[in-house]
Design a protein around this motif. Sequence first.
Motif, short mmCIF file in Angstrom:
data_model
loop_
_atom_site.label_atom_id
_atom_site.label_comp_id
_atom_site.label_asym_id
_atom_site.label_seq_id
_atom_site.Cartn_x
_atom_site.Cartn_y
_atom_site.Cartn_z
N ASN A 136 -2.99 -2.77 -12.88
CA ASN A 136 -4.20 -3.07 -12.11
C ASN A 136 -3.92 -3.90 -10.86
OD1 ASN A 136 -5.94 -1.78 -13.98
ND2 ASN A 136 -5.58 -3.52 -15.35
N SER A 137 -2.66 -4.25 -10.64
CA SER A 137 -2.35 -5.13 -9.51
C SER A 137 -2.00 -4.31 -8.25
CB SER A 137 -1.18 -6.04 -9.88
OG SER A 137 -0.60 -6.56 -8.73
N LYS A 138 -2.81 -4.54 -7.20
CA LYS A 138 -2.53 -3.83 -5.94
C LYS A 138 -1.23 -4.33 -5.34
CE LYS A 138 -7.06 -2.37 -4.47
NZ LYS A 138 -8.28 -2.74 -3.80
N SER A 139 -0.96 -5.64 -5.50
CA SER A 139 0.25 -6.19 -4.89
C SER A 139 1.51 -5.67 -5.60
CB SER A 139 0.21 -7.72 -4.85
OG SER A 139 0.15 -8.22 -6.15
N ASN A 140 1.42 -5.48 -6.93
CA ASN A 140 2.57 -4.88 -7.65
C ASN A 140 2.84 -3.48 -7.13
OD1 ASN A 140 2.65 -5.97 -11.15
ND2 ASN A 140 2.61 -7.16 -9.31
N LYS A 141 1.77 -2.73 -6.91
CA LYS A 141 1.88 -1.34 -6.45
C LYS A 141 2.53 -1.31 -5.06
CE LYS A 141 -1.39 1.76 -7.97
NZ LYS A 141 -2.74 2.31 -7.94
N LEU A 142 2.05 -2.20 -4.20
CA LEU A 142 2.57 -2.27 -2.84
C LEU A 142 4.04 -2.67 -2.84
CD1 LEU A 142 1.75 -2.02 0.15
CD2 LEU A 142 1.29 -4.49 0.12
N ALA A 143 4.36 -3.64 -3.69
CA ALA A 143 5.76 -4.11 -3.76
C ALA A 143 6.67 -2.96 -4.18
CB ALA A 143 5.87 -5.27 -4.75
N LEU A 144 6.25 -2.19 -5.18
CA LEU A 144 7.07 -1.08 -5.67
C LEU A 144 7.23 0.01 -4.61
CD1 LEU A 144 8.60 0.04 -8.10
CD2 LEU A 144 6.49 1.08 -8.87
N LYS A 145 6.13 0.28 -3.91
CA LYS A 145 6.16 1.27 -2.83
C LYS A 145 7.17 0.82 -1.75
CE LYS A 145 1.94 3.50 -1.56
NZ LYS A 145 0.72 3.44 -0.74
N ASN A 146 7.09 -0.45 -1.38
CA ASN A 146 8.00 -0.99 -0.36
C ASN A 146 9.44 -0.91 -0.83
OD1 ASN A 146 5.97 -1.56 1.40
ND2 ASN A 146 5.78 -3.71 0.79
N LEU A 147 9.64 -1.22 -2.12
CA LEU A 147 10.99 -1.17 -2.68
C LEU A 147 11.55 0.25 -2.57
CD1 LEU A 147 13.32 -2.40 -4.44
CD2 LEU A 147 12.04 -1.64 -6.41
#
Length: 210
Positions: A136-147
């Motif tokens: 449910n975390s947007k920041s986790n999703k963004l971090a993974l995408k960036n990674l």
Amino acid sequence: MNDEYKFEIKRKRPEESYSNVNVYYSKENIEKYAKSKSLMRIQEKITIRTLELLNLPEHNSLILDLGSGAGFVGMYLTEVGYKTVAIDIIAEFLRYYDIKELNPIIADMCILPFKPETFDAVISVSALQWVYRDVNSKSNKLALKNLAKSVYSILKPQSKAIFQFYPKNDMMMDLIGKMFIENTPFKGGFMIDNPNSPKKRKIYLIMNKS
Ligand SMILES: C[S@@+](CC[C@H](N)C(=O)[O-])C[C@H]1O[C@@H](n2cnc3c(N)ncnc32)[C@H](O)[C@@H]1O
């Protein structure tokens, strides 16, 4: 990516219980990790298996180790003749041993400070579950995408990134794999060793850049 393999780790883990990795890795926990001979042996075994899966053409290839911790992976890599750059977000981990030869850099592995096409391979051992922990975390999703995007960019053509990690369940594992595939031109999938033994199971995400 994986329709048949199901699992769920029931016990509460630090990855889900702590607000972030820096909070969990107190001075005491860093010391416990870095001094553990059994952890060192396990991480070395995973590194050997990862090298097998990487199947690199030559020994002096340049390998990026993401979430290096105290440097167990990089120490083995240099011992067998690879050049290594070790990245971790926790400075105390990188300072625990003298690991100058691993070229340690304090950084978030989701924002990689390198030029495109720098590395012959990327290895990450037991760290990715810290990046994507909450669906449910947007920041986790963004971090993974960036990674995923950063790793794709800094790899040379015809090379691989391999992430061994401990997802909470098959859904998290699949979501992580999908995120890599949907946000980059990477091709690949999972290799699961000992899938029927929750204790011995090791999950590897293998991403190929063409
Ligand atoms: C379980 S330790 C594994 C360390 C090492 N790879 C090994 O095999 O011994 C997980 C490591 O991932 C690092 N880590 C977690 N999230 C990170 C991030 N976003 N960027 C860089 N390092 C991260 C932690 O600081 C910790 O050192």
